[in-house]
Design an enzyme around this catalytic site. Structure first.
Site, mmCIF file in Angstrom:
data_model
loop_
_atom_site.group_PDB
_atom_site.id
_atom_site.type_symbol
_atom_site.label_atom_id
_atom_site.label_comp_id
_atom_site.label_asym_id
_atom_site.label_seq_id
_atom_site.Cartn_x
_atom_site.Cartn_y
_atom_site.Cartn_z
ATOM 1 N N GLN A 83 7.348 30.239 10.486
ATOM 2 C CA GLN A 83 7.791 30.670 8.917
ATOM 3 C C GLN A 83 9.318 29.953 8.677
ATOM 4 O O GLN A 83 10.240 30.556 9.267
ATOM 5 C CB GLN A 83 7.928 32.131 8.937
ATOM 6 N N GLY A 84 9.163 29.058 7.901
ATOM 7 C CA GLY A 84 10.323 28.627 7.415
ATOM 8 C C GLY A 84 10.895 28.893 5.980
ATOM 9 O O GLY A 84 10.782 28.464 4.962
ATOM 10 N N SER A 105 13.835 31.914 5.513
ATOM 11 C CA SER A 105 15.222 32.242 5.327
ATOM 12 C C SER A 105 15.983 31.104 5.613
ATOM 13 O O SER A 105 15.889 30.108 6.385
ATOM 14 C CB SER A 105 15.466 33.204 6.599
ATOM 15 N N SER A 116 10.528 31.765 12.850
ATOM 16 C CA SER A 116 9.675 32.497 13.902
ATOM 17 C C SER A 116 8.696 31.406 14.648
ATOM 18 O O SER A 116 8.049 30.868 14.034
ATOM 19 C CB SER A 116 8.708 33.726 13.374
ATOM 20 N N GLU A 130 2.760 40.035 4.755
ATOM 21 C CA GLU A 130 3.681 40.163 5.707
ATOM 22 C C GLU A 130 4.108 41.717 5.685
ATOM 23 O O GLU A 130 4.126 42.482 6.662
ATOM 24 C CB GLU A 130 5.061 39.438 5.747
#
Length: 387
Positions: free
Chosen positions: A128-129, A131, A163, A249
């Site tokens: 997951q990109g 933040s 992550s 999520e």
């Protein structure tokens, strides 16, 4: 209201228990929890076993490659796999719980056909990109930019807390395709892309956590070309698509962990009785409060899963209520574990010690508790937005 299980549901439970009893002994030994490449192999092996047995994507709609199971069957699956000590989603959690459901809900038929079967088989891992270093909790302030060049987007910027980037094949990536201006508020001009992690221009630097593991990473993007065909949703409509991702999520991604926490609580009570800390009325009171807390969270989980199914598969804002309380309850559980263990709670070889360290991140991950309170206040209670 009849809250008992039907004969069909009990038969499903029995078949699942039988399959777990036969299949779990076939798994290789669990790898070092700090070795993520080995954990990827272990987790994807289990995912393939689930796929071959017809349990992968159990609750996903059939159009997305799932089995279209009922909410009750999904909850039975979570209960039984946790009770049996089966692996959870592990390294594949972004693909199975975030990116996959988002693509199922928002992707084209071609995108669903390309990306969902490998997720369900365990062939491909996602990261997951979202933040960024300068955005903090204000995700809409992201600066990583993507410029359209023919059939590609050229992406430049950086991400943090990505992550499983070090073992991932794909990244669900948020980029800015239109700069913030008086005419373009920060929530607009964002686009959701699926980026191949082997594309030229990507640098991954693992981040070491307090527990010593490296499941997060910094990701630097230097003119990375991502095909426009990898865009999920319309250009500049990425914030809406992101809300779909975040609803998964916060709403359903943690449900298996609630079952795990309830099991931990039972083990913790048994430990307290063995080592004498059960005689402390304050500890007994806290264990009782936690039992009530996690029972209530499981009931909320059941409601969220059922509501998600009722409205078409995308969880609602009730997920923020769950995430807010669960993240604090998890911290309280492992703080209580430290009191029960006493000096042993400093032993990093103990599973609960590492869990306690990781629990510190839960009030930040998937949206801070402050953000969740704002969502509850504005979208559920109808309070005015802060300035």
């Amino acid at each position: 209201m009849d809250l008992t299980y039907t004969d069909e549901e009990e038969a499903f439970r029995a078949r699942l228990r039988e399959w777990l009893a036969v299949s779990l002994p076939k798994l290789p030994p669990k790898p070092d929890p700090l070795d993520w490449p080995a954990r990827r192999s272990y987790d994807t092996t289990w995912q393939r076993m689930l796929y071959d047995a017809g349990y992968a994507g159990l609750h996903w709609p059939e159009a997305a490659g799932g089995r279209g199971a009922t909410p009750t069957q999904h909850l039975i699956y979570l209960e039984e796999t946790e009770k049996a000590g089966a692996p959870y989603v592990g390294a594949n959690f972004v693909g199975l719980l975030h990116a996959g459901p988002t693509i199922a809900a928002e992707g084209t038929s071609e995108q669903r056909a390309r990306w969902l079967p490998p997720v369900l088989r365990g062939d491909e891992i996602w990261c997951q990109g979202f933040s960024e270093p300068d955005a903090g909790s204000d995700l809409a302030s992201l600066r990583t930019k993507a410029v359209r060049d023919g059939d590609d987007y050229v992406v430049t910027g950086s991400k943090i807390w990505t992550s499983h980037a070090e073992v991932a094949d794909w990244c669900e990536l948020l980029v800015r395709t239109e700069p913030i201006s008086a005419a373009v508020p920060k929530h607009r001009g964002i686009t959701w892309l699926a980026m191949p992690m082997d594309a030229p221009g990507i640098t991954v630097r693992p981040l070491r956590t307090l527990a010593g593991s490296a499941e997060f990473a910094e990701v630097f993007l230097d003119e990375v070309r991502v095909p426009a065909a990898n865009r999920v949703g319309a250009e500049n409509d990425g914030w809406r698509v992101t809300m779909v991702t975040l609803s998964f999520e916060r709403g359903t991604a943690f449900v298996g962990e609630v079952v795990a926490c309830r099991r931990t609580l039972s083990e913790l009570a048994a430990t307290a009785k063995r080592n004498g800390t059960w005689d402390d009325p304050a500890i007994r009171r806290q264990l009782g409060l936690l039992s009530a807390e996690f029972t209530a969270l499981w009931r909320l989980t059941q409601w969220n899963v059922s509501e998600s199914q009722r409205v078409g598969g995308v969880p609602g804002v009730g997920g923020s209520v769950f995430k807010l309380r669960y993240s604090h309850a998890r911290q309280e559980l492992y703080d209580t574990a430290a009191r029960v263990l006493g000096p042993d709670s400093l032993d990093l070889e103990r599973e609960w010690t590492l869990d306690r360290l990781s629990s510190l991140s839960y009030t930040i991950a998937a949206g801070t508790s402050q953000i969740q309170r704002n969502i509850v206040a504005e979208r559920i209670l109808g309070l005015p937005k802060g300035r």
